[in-house]
Design a protein around this motif. Structure first.
Motif, PDB file in Angstrom:
ATOM      1  N   ALA A 109      48.000 -70.074  43.262  1.00 27.13           N
ATOM      2  CA  ALA A 109      47.643 -68.683  43.553  1.00 27.13           C
ATOM      3  C   ALA A 109      46.156 -68.497  43.279  1.00 27.13           C
ATOM      4  CB  ALA A 109      48.453 -67.734  42.681  1.00 27.13           C
ATOM      5  N   VAL A 110      45.470 -67.869  44.223  1.00 20.79           N
ATOM      6  CA  VAL A 110      44.059 -67.512  44.009  1.00 20.79           C
ATOM      7  C   VAL A 110      43.964 -65.994  44.083  1.00 20.79           C
ATOM      8  CG1 VAL A 110      41.693 -67.689  44.877  1.00 20.79           C
ATOM      9  CG2 VAL A 110      43.215 -69.686  44.981  1.00 20.79           C
ATOM     10  N   ILE A 111      43.511 -65.385  42.980  1.00 21.60           N
ATOM     11  CA  ILE A 111      43.368 -63.929  42.983  1.00 21.60           C
ATOM     12  C   ILE A 111      41.877 -63.566  42.987  1.00 21.60           C
ATOM     13  CG2 ILE A 111      45.546 -63.719  41.719  1.00 21.60           C
ATOM     14  CD1 ILE A 111      44.091 -62.981  39.248  1.00 21.60           C
ATOM     15  N   GLY A 112      41.544 -62.433  43.564  1.00 24.80           N
ATOM     16  CA  GLY A 112      40.146 -62.001  43.640  1.00 24.80           C
ATOM     17  C   GLY A 112      39.895 -60.793  42.747  1.00 24.80           C
ATOM     18  N   LEU A 113      38.700 -60.747  42.125  1.00 26.27           N
ATOM     19  CA  LEU A 113      38.334 -59.623  41.256  1.00 26.27           C
ATOM     20  C   LEU A 113      36.852 -59.285  41.457  1.00 26.27           C
ATOM     21  CD1 LEU A 113      40.094 -60.975  38.056  1.00 26.27           C
ATOM     22  CD2 LEU A 113      40.872 -59.012  39.402  1.00 26.27           C
ATOM     23  N   THR A 114      36.536 -57.991  41.371  1.00 20.80           N
ATOM     24  CA  THR A 114      35.181 -57.497  41.665  1.00 20.80           C
ATOM     25  C   THR A 114      34.671 -56.653  40.501  1.00 20.80           C
ATOM     26  OG1 THR A 114      35.835 -57.376  43.978  1.00 20.80           O
ATOM     27  CG2 THR A 114      33.823 -56.210  43.374  1.00 20.80           C
ATOM     28  N   THR A 115      33.406 -56.833  40.162  1.00 21.13           N
ATOM     29  CA  THR A 115      32.836 -56.084  39.022  1.00 21.13           C
ATOM     30  C   THR A 115      32.957 -54.570  39.218  1.00 21.13           C
ATOM     31  OG1 THR A 115      30.840 -55.601  37.741  1.00 21.13           O
ATOM     32  CG2 THR A 115      30.481 -56.279  40.015  1.00 21.13           C
ATOM     33  N   GLU A 116      33.294 -53.897  38.136  1.00 15.96           N
ATOM     34  CA  GLU A 116      33.335 -52.416  38.136  1.00 15.96           C
ATOM     35  C   GLU A 116      31.954 -51.821  38.376  1.00 15.96           C
ATOM     36  OE1 GLU A 116      35.758 -51.340  34.271  1.00 15.96           O
ATOM     37  OE2 GLU A 116      35.112 -53.420  34.423  1.00 15.96           O
ATOM     38  N   ASP A 117      30.907 -52.591  38.091  1.00 15.64           N
ATOM     39  CA  ASP A 117      29.543 -52.091  38.277  1.00 15.64           C
ATOM     40  C   ASP A 117      29.231 -51.775  39.739  1.00 15.64           C
ATOM     41  OD1 ASP A 117      28.650 -51.913  35.694  1.00 15.64           O
ATOM     42  OD2 ASP A 117      27.766 -53.927  35.629  1.00 15.64           O
ATOM     43  N   THR A 118      30.052 -52.271  40.664  1.00 11.87           N
ATOM     44  CA  THR A 118      29.840 -51.970  42.085  1.00 11.87           C
ATOM     45  C   THR A 118      29.758 -50.458  42.293  1.00 11.87           C
ATOM     46  OG1 THR A 118      31.145 -53.925  42.583  1.00 11.87           O
ATOM     47  CG2 THR A 118      30.676 -52.458  44.421  1.00 11.87           C
ATOM     48  N   SER A 119      30.574 -49.712  41.579  1.00 13.27           N
ATOM     49  CA  SER A 119      30.590 -48.255  41.777  1.00 13.27           C
ATOM     50  C   SER A 119      29.306 -47.620  41.245  1.00 13.27           C
ATOM     51  CB  SER A 119      31.803 -47.640  41.099  1.00 13.27           C
ATOM     52  OG  SER A 119      31.733 -47.855  39.715  1.00 13.27           O
ATOM     53  N   LYS A 120      28.657 -48.259  40.254  1.00 11.34           N
ATOM     54  CA  LYS A 120      27.457 -47.676  39.642  1.00 11.34           C
ATOM     55  C   LYS A 120      26.247 -47.754  40.562  1.00 11.34           C
ATOM     56  CE  LYS A 120      27.652 -49.142  34.977  1.00 11.34           C
ATOM     57  NZ  LYS A 120      26.760 -49.742  33.992  1.00 11.34           N
ATOM     58  N   ILE A 121      26.118 -48.904  41.237  1.00 14.52           N
ATOM     59  CA  ILE A 121      24.880 -49.138  41.986  1.00 14.52           C
ATOM     60  C   ILE A 121      25.092 -48.979  43.488  1.00 14.52           C
ATOM     61  CG2 ILE A 121      25.154 -51.667  42.087  1.00 14.52           C
ATOM     62  CD1 ILE A 121      21.896 -49.804  41.303  1.00 14.52           C
ATOM     63  N   GLY A 122      26.347 -48.985  43.918  1.00 15.49           N
ATOM     64  CA  GLY A 122      26.648 -48.904  45.344  1.00 15.49           C
ATOM     65  C   GLY A 122      26.283 -47.551  45.940  1.00 15.49           C
ATOM     66  N   ASN A 123      26.208 -47.526  47.248  1.00 14.93           N
ATOM     67  CA  ASN A 123      25.860 -46.316  47.969  1.00 14.93           C
ATOM     68  C   ASN A 123      27.098 -45.409  48.061  1.00 14.93           C
ATOM     69  OD1 ASN A 123      25.226 -44.403  49.867  1.00 14.93           O
ATOM     70  ND2 ASN A 123      24.017 -45.825  51.112  1.00 14.93           N
ATOM     71  N   PRO A 124      27.065 -44.211  47.430  1.00 15.40           N
ATOM     72  CA  PRO A 124      28.250 -43.343  47.415  1.00 15.40           C
ATOM     73  C   PRO A 124      28.729 -42.968  48.816  1.00 15.40           C
ATOM     74  CG  PRO A 124      26.366 -42.280  46.330  1.00 15.40           C
ATOM     75  CD  PRO A 124      25.914 -43.635  46.744  1.00 15.40           C
ATOM     76  N   GLU A 125      27.791 -42.990  49.756  1.00 14.82           N
ATOM     77  CA  GLU A 125      28.123 -42.675  51.141  1.00 14.82           C
ATOM     78  C   GLU A 125      29.130 -43.701  51.683  1.00 14.82           C
ATOM     79  OE1 GLU A 125      25.527 -42.958  55.223  1.00 14.82           O
ATOM     80  OE2 GLU A 125      24.464 -42.827  53.310  1.00 14.82           O
ATOM     81  N   PHE A 126      29.019 -44.948  51.202  1.00 10.16           N
ATOM     82  CA  PHE A 126      29.873 -46.019  51.698  1.00 10.16           C
ATOM     83  C   PHE A 126      31.111 -46.241  50.829  1.00 10.16           C
ATOM     84  CE2 PHE A 126      25.671 -48.051  53.201  1.00 10.16           C
ATOM     85  CZ  PHE A 126      25.663 -47.228  54.326  1.00 10.16           C
ATOM     86  N   ILE A 127      30.962 -46.052  49.502  1.00  7.98           N
ATOM     87  CA  ILE A 127      32.058 -46.460  48.622  1.00  7.98           C
ATOM     88  C   ILE A 127      32.743 -45.291  47.928  1.00  7.98           C
ATOM     89  CG2 ILE A 127      31.171 -48.792  48.212  1.00  7.98           C
ATOM     90  CD1 ILE A 127      30.113 -47.719  45.504  1.00  7.98           C
ATOM     91  N   GLY A 128      32.399 -44.059  48.372  1.00 10.52           N
ATOM     92  CA  GLY A 128      32.968 -42.868  47.748  1.00 10.52           C
ATOM     93  C   GLY A 128      34.485 -42.847  47.766  1.00 10.52           C
ATOM     94  N   GLU A 129      35.086 -43.483  48.781  1.00  9.76           N
ATOM     95  CA  GLU A 129      36.547 -43.455  48.901  1.00  9.76           C
ATOM     96  C   GLU A 129      37.221 -44.573  48.109  1.00  9.76           C
ATOM     97  OE1 GLU A 129      37.610 -45.549  53.036  1.00  9.76           O
ATOM     98  OE2 GLU A 129      35.947 -44.135  53.213  1.00  9.76           O
ATOM     99  N   LEU A 130      36.407 -45.405  47.445  1.00  9.13           N
ATOM    100  CA  LEU A 130      36.972 -46.557  46.731  1.00  9.13           C
ATOM    101  C   LEU A 130      36.933 -46.356  45.224  1.00  9.13           C
ATOM    102  CD1 LEU A 130      35.340 -49.498  48.731  1.00  9.13           C
ATOM    103  CD2 LEU A 130      37.564 -48.391  49.107  1.00  9.13           C
ATOM    104  N   ASP A 131      37.955 -46.910  44.572  1.00 11.53           N
ATOM    105  CA  ASP A 131      38.081 -46.828  43.127  1.00 11.53           C
ATOM    106  C   ASP A 131      38.017 -48.264  42.593  1.00 11.53           C
ATOM    107  OD1 ASP A 131      38.659 -46.065  40.602  1.00 11.53           O
ATOM    108  OD2 ASP A 131      40.754 -45.501  40.984  1.00 11.53           O
ATOM    109  N   PHE A 132      36.949 -48.584  41.854  1.00 10.87           N
ATOM    110  CA  PHE A 132      36.809 -49.925  41.290  1.00 10.87           C
ATOM    111  C   PHE A 132      37.412 -49.914  39.887  1.00 10.87           C
ATOM    112  CE2 PHE A 132      33.733 -49.578  44.628  1.00 10.87           C
ATOM    113  CZ  PHE A 132      33.723 -50.831  45.213  1.00 10.87           C
ATOM    114  N   ARG A 133      38.643 -50.401  39.798  1.00  8.01           N
ATOM    115  CA  ARG A 133      39.356 -50.336  38.514  1.00  8.01           C
ATOM    116  C   ARG A 133      39.023 -51.533  37.630  1.00  8.01           C
ATOM    117  NH1 ARG A 133      45.341 -48.063  40.305  1.00  8.01           N
ATOM    118  NH2 ARG A 133      44.538 -46.270  41.465  1.00  8.01           N
ATOM    119  N   ASP A 134      39.437 -51.440  36.372  1.00 14.26           N
ATOM    120  CA  ASP A 134      39.181 -52.494  35.382  1.00 14.26           C
ATOM    121  C   ASP A 134      39.798 -53.816  35.861  1.00 14.26           C
ATOM    122  OD1 ASP A 134      39.097 -54.201  33.256  1.00 14.26           O
ATOM    123  OD2 ASP A 134      40.091 -52.851  31.840  1.00 14.26           O
TER     124      ASP A 134
END
Ligand SMILES: [Zn+2]
Length: 558
Positions: A175-200
């Motif tokens: 099994a290969v699982i993927g995980l993304t830093t929560e910091d994406t929400s801090k620096i990302g463009n709210p116009e693009f990622i406003g609908e996304l929730d980057f959880r722990d």
């Protein structure tokens, strides 16, 4: 949760017992592993991370996907000849960093990865630099899954992207699982990622591993992550990285982390201690935390990491690890002259992928000459001006940095402003002439008291030097003794308040005699390249009114 290895050991004991003809419990009979007891299975994991637009080799002929493919093909053939199962994984951040790739939405990079035969990648924070439909397009270009278990759709409360993939290899379920830093929400463009929730990602990993144990029953679990590796988990203001993840999980429940984001060769001297003298070609010992191996292959395809494992009776053991340089060079002196030479013998470029990528490289270069903005006057970056006084261009670059990093103010060394932009049409090529060094945008959170100490050094740098600083978002009086009357956001500097400011990575590292703030707990390298930030700012604000950026006695020199 029951430890997975001991569960597997129990299963194999039960199997052995039944093979030996003993009567045994039937509790575990529904779990039928595809592997045979007392048989050794070889598994090879190849990995890269943080491609950042480097589908093409550097101007010195280092790295590049064509040589990477030759190397990976050879490693694959070699491993398979020895009966090993091979998986090729990426720790993400394929996007952003080279104009030729950025201008084509990284199409050559994703198609190149497909040709090389990647099996899966983690979604990195820079996969969200563009709007989500660009990412959708990239998922079509890639014939491998782009994984992240911890990104949720705010509207539906469901996972937005594929969380994991199961690979069947010689009877083993990996099994290969993927995980993304929560910091994406801090620096990302709210116009693009406003609908996304980057959880722990730590909590998501624990949950997902438990789910997989119950449903998919994998023999091996690997996380491909884009969270960063921090020595001994010391992460400053960065979100928790791979070390924190491994320590958070039940010991042994995750076999391996293939990481990215911090862009380091993860090579250890001892427990929780980097090998600080690691050079390309040296032996590399990966990190091990709480029963999980952690690897990372620096950045840009400079290396391919190779981990050889043996799987036997439910146990996975690392046999060897290697970080293999991809045509990296070192400088040597030949007859008093500096020359770049390959550190190891040159890896030839794969012809098929080279011929495939060449038109993209050419097309990207053509696009550099396309108009991106226009300006109603000269943006002043002449060396004999910008190193002596605040100018509209110096201030505009700083303004672009301030906006991208959501900072309170910005500091820009005038030595990083290499040319002016004339009135009229502006191209990306003009921007690259002004900012050719590909410095990264960094930001730092500091108390007002620390900010004052910092300004006392950088604002008093002499004129006629590249260290002379351009400022935006801040007003102050500067005398040879230091700064006074500092005003940020219309208010006097408060020594106890925390402020965010930007400075190019070169200066954050101590360049121009600025205080070294890399390693400060509040310092973050955003990974955004200066020229791209300026280009984006020009595009968004075109037509540029130069008067908006003229200095207006914000900085008074006494
Ligand atoms: Zn990243």
């Amino acid at each position: 949760m029951k430890d997975r290895l001991s569960l597997k050991a129990a299963i194999s004991a039960a199997l052995l017992a039944s093979l030996a003809g003993c009567s045994t419990t039937t509790e575990t009979t529904e779990v039928v592993p595809g592997w045979q007891p007392d048989t050794t299975y070889n598994v090879t994991i190849l990995h890269t991370n943080d491609n950042h637009g480097r589908f093409w080799h550097s101007r010195h002929g280092e790295y590049g996907m064509a040589a990477r493919k030759t190397l990976i093909d050879n490693l694959r053939t070699e491993a398979e000849a020895q009966g090993s199962s091979v998986l090729l994984l990426s720790g993400g951040d394929i996007n952003t960093g080279v104009p030729e790739s950025d201008l084509l939405d990284a199409e050559p990079d994703f198609k190149g990865m497909t040709m090389i035969g990647y099996d899966a990648m983690a979604l990195g924070n820079h996969e969200f630099d563009n709007s989500l439909d660009v990412l959708e397009k990239q998922m079509q270009w890639a014939d491998f899954p782009m994984l992240s278990a911890n990104i949720y759709d705010k509207a539906t409360g469901k996972r937005k992207y594929q969380a994991y993939e199961i690979f069947e290899k010689n009877g083993l379920r990996i099994a290969v699982i993927g995980l993304t830093t929560e910091d994406t929400s801090k620096i990302g463009n709210p116009e693009f990622i406003g609908e996304l929730d980057f959880r722990d990602p730590k909590a998501e990993a624990k949950k997902l591993i438990a789910e997989l144990e119950a449903t998919e029953k994998p023999d091996i679990i690997i996380a491909t992550t884009h969270m960063g590796h921090y020595e001994d988990g010391k992460r400053g203001i960065n979100a928790p990285g791979d070390v924190a993840l491994a320590r958070y999980l039940d010991s042994g429940s995750l076999d391996m982390i293939v990481g990215g984001h911090s862009q380091e060769p993860v090579c250890m001297e001892g427990p929780n201690m980097y090998n600080k003298s690691f050079k390309p070609g040296d032996e590399c010992k990966p990190d091990s935390q709480n029963g999980t191996w952690i690897v990372q292959a620096h950045e840009w395809g400079k290396y391919v990491g190779k981990a050889d494992f043996e799987f036997r009776n439910g146990e996975l053991n690392l046999v060897s690890y290697d970080l293999i340089p991809v045509n990296l060079k070192k400088k040597i002196k030949v007859n008093g002259e500096k020359k770049r030479v390959f550190i190891q013998s040159e890896i030839p470029k794969d012809k098929e992928i080279y011929d495939f990528l060449k038109p993209y490289q050419d097309k990207g270069q053509d696009k550099l000459s396309v108009k991106i903005a226009e300006t109603n006057g000269k943006l002043e970056g002449d060396r004999n001006v910008v190193r002596f006084q605040q100018t509209n261009l110096g201030r505009m670059i700083a303004a672009a940095h301030k906006e991208r990093a959501k900072a309170d103010f910005s500091v820009m060394n005038s030595g990083g402003v290499r040319d002016s932009i004339e009135a009229g049409d502006v191209t990306y090529k003009d921007v690259l002439t002004v900012q050719p060094f590909a410095n990264m945008l960094t930001y730092t959170d500091m108390s007002g008291a620390e900010v004052l100490d910092y300004l006392n050094v950088v604002a008093t740098k002499p004129v006629d030097s590249g260290a002379y600083a351009q400022f935006y978002g801040i007003a102050m009086t500067v005398s040879p003794e230091g700064v006074s009357d500092v005003v940020i956001n219309g208010e006097p500097l408060d020594p106890n308040k925390v402020y965010r400011f930007t400075v190019p990575s070169y200066n954050a590292a101590g360049g121009d005699g600025y205080p070294k703030i890399v390693g400060h707990p509040g310092n973050v390298n955003t990974g955004f390249v200066d020229a791209e930030v300026l280009k984006d700012f020009l595009e968004k604000n075109s037509p540029i009114d130069v008067n908006k950026y003229e200095p207006n006695d914000e900085i008074v020199y006494k």
